[in-house]
Design a protein around this motif. Structure first.
Motif, PDB file in Angstrom:
ATOM      1  N   GLU A 156      -7.561   1.329 -16.530  1.00 50.85           N
ATOM      2  CA  GLU A 156      -7.529   0.394 -15.407  1.00 50.85           C
ATOM      3  C   GLU A 156      -6.375   0.705 -14.459  1.00 50.85           C
ATOM      4  O   GLU A 156      -6.528   0.617 -13.232  1.00 50.85           O
ATOM      5  N   THR A 186      -6.895   1.803 -10.575  1.00 51.92           N
ATOM      6  CA  THR A 186      -6.251   1.043  -9.498  1.00 51.92           C
ATOM      7  C   THR A 186      -5.375   1.954  -8.648  1.00 51.92           C
ATOM      8  O   THR A 186      -5.351   1.844  -7.412  1.00 51.92           O
ATOM      9  N   LEU A 239       2.610  -1.498 -11.466  1.00 51.37           N
ATOM     10  CA  LEU A 239       1.631  -2.316 -12.175  1.00 51.37           C
ATOM     11  C   LEU A 239       2.090  -2.607 -13.604  1.00 51.37           C
ATOM     12  O   LEU A 239       1.972  -3.732 -14.093  1.00 51.37           O
ATOM     13  N   ASP A 248      -7.554   3.937  -6.388  1.00 56.76           N
ATOM     14  CA  ASP A 248      -8.054   3.069  -5.324  1.00 56.76           C
ATOM     15  C   ASP A 248      -7.005   2.920  -4.219  1.00 56.76           C
ATOM     16  O   ASP A 248      -7.322   3.005  -3.028  1.00 56.76           O
ATOM     17  N   TRP A 249      -5.739   2.738  -4.608  1.00 58.54           N
ATOM     18  CA  TRP A 249      -4.691   2.551  -3.611  1.00 58.54           C
ATOM     19  C   TRP A 249      -4.338   3.847  -2.887  1.00 58.54           C
ATOM     20  O   TRP A 249      -3.979   3.824  -1.708  1.00 58.54           O
ATOM     21  N   VAL A 263       0.577  -2.258  -4.318  1.00 60.60           N
ATOM     22  CA  VAL A 263      -0.353  -2.357  -5.442  1.00 60.60           C
ATOM     23  C   VAL A 263      -0.250  -3.703  -6.160  1.00 60.60           C
ATOM     24  O   VAL A 263      -1.233  -4.176  -6.738  1.00 60.60           O
ATOM     25  N   THR A 264       0.909  -4.366  -6.121  1.00 61.40           N
ATOM     26  CA  THR A 264       1.051  -5.670  -6.769  1.00 61.40           C
ATOM     27  C   THR A 264       0.739  -6.825  -5.816  1.00 61.40           C
ATOM     28  O   THR A 264       0.964  -7.986  -6.156  1.00 61.40           O
ATOM     29  N   LYS A 265       0.241  -6.492  -4.625  1.00 58.92           N
ATOM     30  CA  LYS A 265      -0.141  -7.489  -3.618  1.00 58.92           C
ATOM     31  C   LYS A 265       1.001  -8.436  -3.273  1.00 58.92           C
ATOM     32  O   LYS A 265       0.875  -9.668  -3.394  1.00 58.92           O
TER      33      LYS A 265
END
Length: 263
Positions: free
Chosen positions: A131, A135, A121, A138-139, A172-174
């Protein structure tokens, strides 16, 4: 003649990809297209050229011939060899993910689980600690790891947990494209089954396109829409996964399928 911009465009287009190791063929004249949300499995025995192909796709290895084009955001299909080194690095840490066979090769083992996820990230410009941490937690939860273990080092995780952490680090970076090298190899059967279920769920949920190298036809059948069968560095058969596995046409593919059926 003008090109209709409304026509669908593949995410990845590979043409004539070739690599030699001296006089030995590593990969010869491989070509395929990969579409958004599609999973392609590359199968074959050791030495068939699977790993060479994946290294070429990831730009870790330079091709002797052929092209790799990727649909860059805002630019369309662009030959990767035309990108600067900085542009390639940015692509690899944002829009692409790479899952190593050995998760220790894809993780920073001296950092925490949270740092491994947050590092990617930060590479995209994220700077707010709270943040980033939220995140990362969450992942961890998304890949079925306990978010409370965010500050633990990967060395304290089992092999299956390390592999899930590596997957979280990449997703995580989609990214739109994932490259996976034998992602379930070396894991116990029960752990492998859970990881396969997770991968299938994540691919479906996030619409990922993926190229998965595997020697395991069961993995290919579960995850892939299409198969690329390689022998001696060349593609000998390709098609829809069930079609190839249920009705193989090439003698080599028939041998691969037959060897699994007789285990």
């Amino acid at each position: 003649m003008q090109v209709d911009s409304r026509l669908p465009t593949p995410l990845l287009k590979v043409s004539g990809l070739t690599r030699y190791y001296g006089a030995r063929i590593g990969c010869a004249e491989v070509g395929f297209e990969l579409w958004p949300g599609e999973v392609l499995a590359v199968v074959g025995e050791s030495g068939s050229g699977k790993s060479t192909l994946l290294k070429l796709l990831s730009t870790r290895l330079a091709a002797d011939a052929g092209t790799i084009e990727y649909a860059l955001l805002g630019r369309g299909l662009t030959e990767l060899s035309r990108l600067s080194e900085a542009e390639r690095r940015w692509l690899l840490r944002t829009d692409w993910g790479f899952v190593e066979q050995n998760p220790r090769d894809g993780l920073r083992m001296d950092g925490s689980a949270g740092a491994n996820v947050g590092e990617r990230l930060m590479a995209t410009g994220a700077r707010h600690y709270g943040e980033i941490r939220a995140t990362a937690q969450d992942w961890l939860a998304r890949v079925e790891l306990d978010p409370a273990r965010i500050d633990e080092a990967p060395t304290r995780f089992s092999g299956g947990m390390q592999q899930r952490l590596q997957i979280a680090r990449n997703l995580v970076t989609k990214p739109r494209l994932m490259l996976m090298d034998e992602p379930t190899a070396g894991l116990d059967v029960s752990v492998q089954a859970r990881l396969l279920d997770l991968l299938r769920e994540l691919v479906t949920r996030y619409g990922l396109a993926a190229v998965i190298v595997t020697h395991d036809l069961a993995v290919a059948r579960l995850l892939a829409h299409r198969l690329l069968v390689m022998q001696g560095g060349r593609v000998v058969e390709t098609g829809l996964t069930d079609q190839v596995l249920d009705d193989p046409q090439h003698p080599y593919t028939q041998l691969l399928v037959s060897s699994v059926l007789h285990l």
